[in-house]
Design an enzyme around this catalytic site. Structure first.
Site, short mmCIF file in Angstrom:
data_model
loop_
_atom_site.label_atom_id
_atom_site.label_comp_id
_atom_site.label_asym_id
_atom_site.label_seq_id
_atom_site.Cartn_x
_atom_site.Cartn_y
_atom_site.Cartn_z
N ARG A 73 13.96 6.88 -11.00
CA ARG A 73 14.89 6.12 -10.16
C ARG A 73 14.92 6.67 -8.74
NH1 ARG A 73 21.08 5.50 -9.85
NH2 ARG A 73 21.31 3.34 -9.16
N HIS A 77 14.34 4.49 -5.39
CA HIS A 77 15.34 4.43 -4.32
C HIS A 77 14.81 5.03 -3.02
CE1 HIS A 77 19.29 3.42 -6.60
NE2 HIS A 77 18.24 2.81 -7.13
N ASP A 78 13.87 5.96 -3.10
CA ASP A 78 13.24 6.46 -1.87
C ASP A 78 12.38 5.37 -1.25
OD1 ASP A 78 12.44 8.14 0.18
OD2 ASP A 78 10.71 8.90 -0.93
N VAL A 81 13.77 2.13 0.71
CA VAL A 81 14.53 2.28 1.96
C VAL A 81 13.68 3.08 2.94
CG1 VAL A 81 16.73 3.00 2.95
CG2 VAL A 81 16.63 2.32 0.55
N GLY A 83 10.56 3.04 3.26
CA GLY A 83 9.31 3.49 2.64
C GLY A 83 9.47 4.82 1.93
N ASP A 85 9.41 8.05 2.08
CA ASP A 85 9.39 9.07 3.13
C ASP A 85 10.43 10.15 2.87
OD1 ASP A 85 11.77 7.76 3.59
OD2 ASP A 85 11.55 7.72 5.77
N ASN A 105 23.59 4.71 -4.39
CA ASN A 105 23.16 6.09 -4.64
C ASN A 105 24.31 7.04 -4.97
OD1 ASN A 105 20.43 5.55 -4.13
ND2 ASN A 105 20.71 5.81 -1.93
N PRO A 174 18.33 -3.42 -4.55
CA PRO A 174 18.87 -4.60 -5.23
C PRO A 174 20.15 -4.28 -6.00
CG PRO A 174 16.87 -3.80 -6.33
CD PRO A 174 17.03 -2.98 -5.09
N HIS A 204 14.07 0.46 -17.05
CA HIS A 204 15.39 0.49 -17.69
C HIS A 204 15.28 0.65 -19.21
CE1 HIS A 204 17.52 -1.59 -14.05
NE2 HIS A 204 17.18 -0.34 -13.81
N THR A 205 14.12 1.06 -19.68
CA THR A 205 13.97 1.43 -21.09
C THR A 205 14.45 2.87 -21.32
OG1 THR A 205 12.41 1.54 -22.94
CG2 THR A 205 11.58 2.26 -20.81
N ASP A 257 18.96 1.63 -22.89
CA ASP A 257 18.27 1.07 -24.06
C ASP A 257 19.06 1.46 -25.30
OD1 ASP A 257 16.64 0.25 -26.07
OD2 ASP A 257 14.84 1.26 -25.33
N ASP A 266 9.03 2.89 -23.58
CA ASP A 266 8.27 1.87 -24.30
C ASP A 266 8.70 0.51 -23.77
OD1 ASP A 266 10.76 1.34 -25.33
OD2 ASP A 266 10.39 2.39 -27.21
#
Ligand code: HEM
Ligand SMILES: *[C@@H]1O[C@H](CO)[C@@H](O)[C@H](O)[C@H]1NC(C)=O
Ligand SMILES: *[C@@H]1O[C@H](CO)[C@@H](O)[C@H](O)[C@H]1NC(C)=O
Length: 338
Positions: A73, A77-78, A81, A83, A85, A105, A174, A204-205, A257, A266
């Site tokens: 994650r 998230h890097d 926003v 790129g 970086d 965040n 998002p 999100h598994t 999950d 999976d």
């Protein structure tokens, strides 16, 4: 002590052989590339970079079973926003509210301490050479490989940014309340396709969320409908028991999950989406579009094929978003400070 380190070395050897084997096997896959990034970018300047990061991850994984979720994650998230970086790692200062304190965040992005630890070790061996952005990318892949045997290449050579704004995290990441159109727009803004959206959502598994994020779906979906009809009755009941109506701000953790106990990497996520057992409105939104729904069904059919390969390709693509290379950007000494 001796025994532990002998064990450690043999584990390392096995893993490296496995890496070479998987790398050789994976040659048929077409991964996206960038003209200025290469896997052996640090071959001359810091040949031990990969081992140093890997070593830190092995130790930290033993202490925190949710580390794979946190590091994947963090990478997402890097990259979304400014790129990839490492702007996600910069702490707020009196004059600047940084990405970390943005809504998506704050209190939920984790794993930064592990990146900081890897950076410290790297600075001891090769001062000023390895970017924080490359450490995030390497860590996301290595932790998946280490815990799940999932391999994809990590082209290196990213440099670090010096700007981090909470407002940009709020605007670019998002929302879990987004519908399909909004998700597609958010990914398209990063040069990512609808297929990338579906494939990357498969992350999100693993991992967790908190009651505060799903409360509305359970108790206050719309003025006329209390509970989101996209949720199966059984899953809704399970979440409601964890996240009661009188505690809208509850920070109780929920597993993403729920059907498989959380930490298997999976394709089970896609079955959850189809069965009304995915945590977020944005997850359920994937089957409101016919072609995305078809891909969800394809990916859900078998646990690793073709999910792993597609996921690897999409992770490489995400890792190339707006990267700074050459003389652009900097190599930060301490990842949390400009
Ligand atoms: C498609 C749009 C997406 C939305 C709206 C979204 C939203 C969220 C939210 C709200 C959480 C829970 C945060 C919390 O309660 O602490 C979460 C967790 C997570 N997300 Fe996403 N996400 C999306 C895509 C992705 C992508 C592309 C990846 C990585 C490739 C990803 C990886 C994860 C992981 C691994 C977790 C669990 C983190 C943990 O256990 O610490 N997500 N996501
Ligand atoms: C998605 O949400 C946006 C913003 O709320 C809205 O304008 C749009 O009509 C929605 N699209 C669909 C297909 O529901
Ligand atoms: C690659 O590096 C060169 C030289 O630093 C630079 O001019 C070029 O824009 C870079 N390419 C990309 C795609 O970033």
């Amino acid at each position: 002590m001796e025994k532990a380190s002998a064990l450690w070395s043999s584990w390392l050897v096995v893993t490296m052989i496995l890496t070479i084997f998987l790398a050789t096997n994976a040659q048929a896959t077409n991964y996206p590339t960038h003209p200025n990034l290469t896997e052996d970018f640090y071959l001359r300047t810091c040949p031990q970079a990969r081992i140093i990061v890997f070593n830190v991850l092995v130790r930290q994984l033993a202490l925190n079973k949710n580390l794979p979720a946190q590091l994947i994650r963090l990478f997402f998230h890097d990259c979304f926003v400014r790129g990839c970086d490492s702007s996600i790692l910069i702490e707020s200062t009196p004059g600047n509210v940084a990405e970390l304190d943005g809504f998506p965040n704050r209190n939920s992005v984790k794993g930064l301490d592990v990146i900081a630890l890897a950076k410290e070790k790297l600075e001891e061996s090769c001062p000023g050479i390895v970017s924080c952005a490359d450490i995030i990318a390497l860590a996301a892949r290595d932790i998946l490989q280490l815990s799940r045997g999932l391999y994809f290449p990590v082209p290196l050579g990213r440099r670090d940014g010096s700007v981090s704004l909470a407002s940009e995290a709020n605007a670019n990441l998002p929302s879990p309340f987004a519908n399909y159109t909004q998700l597609v727009t958010s990914f398209a803004n990063q040069g990512l396709s609808e297929e990338d959206l579906v494939v990357l959502s498969g992350a999100h598994t693993i991992g967790v969320s908190h009651c505060g994020v799903v409360y509305r779906r359970l108790w206050n979906f719309s003025p006329t409908i209390q509970t989101d009809p996209a949720l199966s009755p059984a899953y809704a009941a399970k979440l409601k028991a964890l996240c009661p109506i009188d505690q809208p701000q509850s920070q109780t953790e929920i597993e993403l999950d729920s059907s498989m106990g959380g930490n298997f990497f999976d394709s089970n996520y896609y079955d959850n989406v189809l069965n009304g057992e995915a945590a977020f409105i944005s997850d359920s939104a994937l089957i409101t579009n016919p072609s995305a729904a078809a891909l969800v069904r394809t990916l859900g059919r078998f646990p690793t094929v073709p999910f792993f390969e597609k996921f690897g390709v999409a992770m490489v693509k995400m890792g190339l978003i707006n990267v700074k290379t050459g003389s652009d950007g900097v190599i930060r000494k301490v990842c949390s400070k400009i």
